[in-house]
Each structure stands twice: as structure tokens, then as C-alpha cells.
Design an enzyme around this catalytic site. Sequence first.
Site, PDB file in Angstrom:
ATOM      1  N   ASN A 107       0.728  -1.204   0.219  1.00  0.00           N
ATOM      2  CA  ASN A 107      -0.048  -0.001   0.036  1.00  0.00           C
ATOM      3  C   ASN A 107       1.055   0.962  -0.071  1.00  0.00           C
ATOM      4  O   ASN A 107       1.587   1.542   1.085  1.00  0.00           O
ATOM      5  CB  ASN A 107      -0.715  -0.212   1.273  1.00  0.00           C
ATOM      6  N   TRP A 108       1.041   1.898  -1.012  1.00  0.00           N
ATOM      7  CA  TRP A 108       1.767   3.084  -1.303  1.00  0.00           C
ATOM      8  C   TRP A 108       1.585   4.447  -0.644  1.00  0.00           C
ATOM      9  O   TRP A 108       2.145   5.101  -0.573  1.00  0.00           O
ATOM     10  CB  TRP A 108       2.181   3.221  -2.751  1.00  0.00           C
ATOM     11  N   LYS A 109       0.236   4.252  -0.161  1.00  0.00           N
ATOM     12  CA  LYS A 109      -0.443   5.500   0.382  1.00  0.00           C
ATOM     13  C   LYS A 109      -0.281   6.700  -0.534  1.00  0.00           C
ATOM     14  O   LYS A 109      -0.232   6.583  -1.707  1.00  0.00           O
ATOM     15  CB  LYS A 109       0.096   5.580   1.816  1.00  0.00           C
ATOM     16  N   HIS A 128      -9.578   0.901   4.997  1.00  0.00           N
ATOM     17  CA  HIS A 128      -8.281   1.231   5.579  1.00  0.00           C
ATOM     18  C   HIS A 128      -8.432   2.050   6.938  1.00  0.00           C
ATOM     19  O   HIS A 128      -9.333   2.958   6.718  1.00  0.00           O
ATOM     20  CB  HIS A 128      -7.161   1.757   4.622  1.00  0.00           C
ATOM     21  N   GLU A 165      -6.910   4.504   7.821  1.00  0.00           N
ATOM     22  CA  GLU A 165      -6.637   5.928   7.548  1.00  0.00           C
ATOM     23  C   GLU A 165      -8.093   6.637   6.970  1.00  0.00           C
ATOM     24  O   GLU A 165      -8.303   7.692   6.971  1.00  0.00           O
ATOM     25  CB  GLU A 165      -5.441   6.024   6.867  1.00  0.00           C
ATOM     26  N   GLU A 167      -5.136  -4.946  10.581  1.00  0.00           N
ATOM     27  CA  GLU A 167      -4.398  -4.005  10.959  1.00  0.00           C
ATOM     28  C   GLU A 167      -4.462  -3.029  11.861  1.00  0.00           C
ATOM     29  O   GLU A 167      -5.329  -2.234  11.977  1.00  0.00           O
ATOM     30  CB  GLU A 167      -4.239  -3.030   9.531  1.00  0.00           C
ATOM     31  N   GLY A 217       2.452   2.428  10.971  1.00  0.00           N
ATOM     32  CA  GLY A 217       3.418   3.636  10.847  1.00  0.00           C
ATOM     33  C   GLY A 217       4.168   3.890  11.924  1.00  0.00           C
ATOM     34  O   GLY A 217       4.890   4.999  12.231  1.00  0.00           O
ATOM     35  N   SER A 242       3.460  -2.077  10.308  1.00  0.00           N
ATOM     36  CA  SER A 242       5.078  -2.115  10.567  1.00  0.00           C
ATOM     37  C   SER A 242       5.436  -3.520  10.088  1.00  0.00           C
ATOM     38  O   SER A 242       6.601  -3.944  10.876  1.00  0.00           O
ATOM     39  CB  SER A 242       5.469  -1.666  11.992  1.00  0.00           C
ATOM     40  N   GLY A 246       2.835  -1.226   4.439  1.00  0.00           N
ATOM     41  CA  GLY A 246       2.990   0.344   4.147  1.00  0.00           C
ATOM     42  C   GLY A 246       4.381   0.648   3.818  1.00  0.00           C
ATOM     43  O   GLY A 246       4.879   0.502   2.619  1.00  0.00           O
ATOM     44  N   GLY A 247       5.087   1.547   4.627  1.00  0.00           N
ATOM     45  CA  GLY A 247       6.339   1.963   4.477  1.00  0.00           C
ATOM     46  C   GLY A 247       7.388   1.097   3.691  1.00  0.00           C
ATOM     47  O   GLY A 247       7.889   1.665   2.732  1.00  0.00           O
TER      48      GLY A 247
HETATM   49  P1  13P Z   1       3.157   0.396   7.645  1.00  0.00           P
HETATM   50  O1  13P Z   1       3.408  -0.838   7.016  1.00  0.00           O
HETATM   51  O2  13P Z   1       3.976   1.610   7.326  1.00  0.00           O
HETATM   52  O3  13P Z   1       2.829   0.286   9.143  1.00  0.00           O
HETATM   53  O4  13P Z   1       1.575   0.795   7.235  1.00  0.00           O
HETATM   54  C1  13P Z   1       0.755  -0.489   7.106  1.00  0.00           C
HETATM   55  C2  13P Z   1      -0.590  -0.222   6.382  1.00  0.00           C
HETATM   56  O5  13P Z   1      -1.265   0.566   6.685  1.00  0.00           O
HETATM   57  C3  13P Z   1      -0.731  -1.006   5.316  1.00  0.00           C
HETATM   58  O6  13P Z   1      -1.885  -0.693   4.520  1.00  0.00           O
END
Ligand code: 13P
Length: 252
Positions: free
Chosen positions: A9-11, A95, A97, A167, A173, A212, A233-234
Site C-alpha cells: 500500500n503505497w499510500k 483502511h 486511515e 491492521e 506507521g 509495521s 505500508g512504508g
Molecule cells: P506500515 O507498514 O507503514 O505500518 O503501514 C501499514 C498499512 O497501513 C498498510 O495498509
Amino acid sequence: MRRPIVAGNWKMHGTRADNARLIEALLAGHPDRALAECLVFPPFVYLQDVGRLVRDTPIELGAQNVCAEARGAFTGEVSASMLQDVGCRYVLVGHSERRWIYHEDDQLVARKFAAAQAKSLVPILCVGEHLWDRENGRTEEVVARQLDVVLELCGVGALESGVIAYEPMWAIGTGRTATPEQAQAVHAFIRERIAKRDAKMGESTRVLYGGSVKASNAAELFAQPDVDGGLIGGASLNAEEFLAILAACGLR
Ligand code: 13P
């Protein structure tokens, strides 16, 4: 046998040039389709571009969000058929967020799940609790509610072409990953909850872990019996990390 998924997930990150470099580096690492399905979720504006880069490769395309409505006067929204049209196969719904920052509630998320499936996209339903829910012993209550609303609206059979991602919000994050035991406990709970409605579906539904995940902790998370890969994510913005996470599926 549940085939693992490793999804990036590149956000809201990247440029066209960054994306091209990232995909090139991922393909150079020969992501192995046999290990896991490898998915990337770029921002909407880059879907077509990235779609072209991954066409006929082992990498598949997904979107980070979708409108619950099919079409019409919904300024700024993107429909499931548009995502289909530009080559998406998957879409994230709910998600944290989106739920937390943009106030998407369980009902809206469930309608997005249905809208995605109506256009043959595979929705990945994200569920997970806040830190304060966990500290108050309410993790299962929160996750059950988020899951049940979708199962009520769409029916348990909808999971035939759907995926769940657990999640925990306190792990996103933050660098603070759920322990493999914490992840396994919630994944088993989700599976049992589904199995109460349909035993076969409980067994076959893929449940990903997100929060994470890195190359250094992926193997122990993926080794858990009810963890079927990860939503990253990251670490998905770094080809070497992402490929190492994918390789960790081979160690299960
Ligand atoms: P991180 O891997 O950056 O914690 O993010 C997880 C995430 O929200 C994937 O959708």
C-alpha cells in the site's frame, strides 16, 4: 491451501519517476508468483501508469479506495467500474486511515465492499482496533463489529472473492508491530467468526496482517498458522525490503 498475498500500500507517496524505479527494481528481483500473489496499490492518479509497467508481469494492480456509488454526481470520487477499466483487480476498503481520518463508518465500508464486488474487483477489507480498544480488552469486539457489518450486507459467500486484512491501528506507521502471538490470536478469532457462518469459508478466507511489517519481522509473522501474508505500508516503498518480505512467504 490458502495462497499468501504480499501487498504494498503505497499510500500518498511517490512520483511517476519513483514509481517507475520501484517497479523496475521489483521486477529485477523476479518476484516469484509461486511464493505469493504480489500486489501494489499506487495512488489513483498513477494507476494507469503503474498498470502499464506491471502488465504481463507477476505484479498485480490494486487501488487504495473506491466509491460506494456506481456513478453520478460525486465530485472527487472514483467508481469500481473506473478501477476495472484501468486494469485494477483488487481494492482496499476500510483502511484505518479512511475510517479514522475521513470518518468512513462500517456501513459505508460494507457498501464499498459490495460496490467493488459488483464490478468483479477483489476487495481487501481492512479491520483493526485502536490502542485504547486493545488496552480496554475490546479488540475482538471492534474487529467483530467491522467484519459482521460486511457479512450482514454482502453475505458470508462474498468472501469467496474477498480478502481480510487485520491492521491494528497502533501498529501502523509506528514501528511497533503486533507480536506474532498477538497477530495470530486476532487472525484465529477472525477465522472463527467467519466459520460460525460458514465453516468452509472460515478455512479458505485469506487473512493478511498489516502494521509495521518489515523484512526483519515478516518471517515470524507469516509463520503463524492463520496469517496468510501481509499488507505493507512504508516497507513497500523500498524494493529490497518488499522483495525480502515476499521471500519470507517461502519460509512458512
Ligand atoms: P506500515 O507498514 O507503514 O505500518 O503501514 C501499514 C498499512 O497501513 C498498510 O495498509
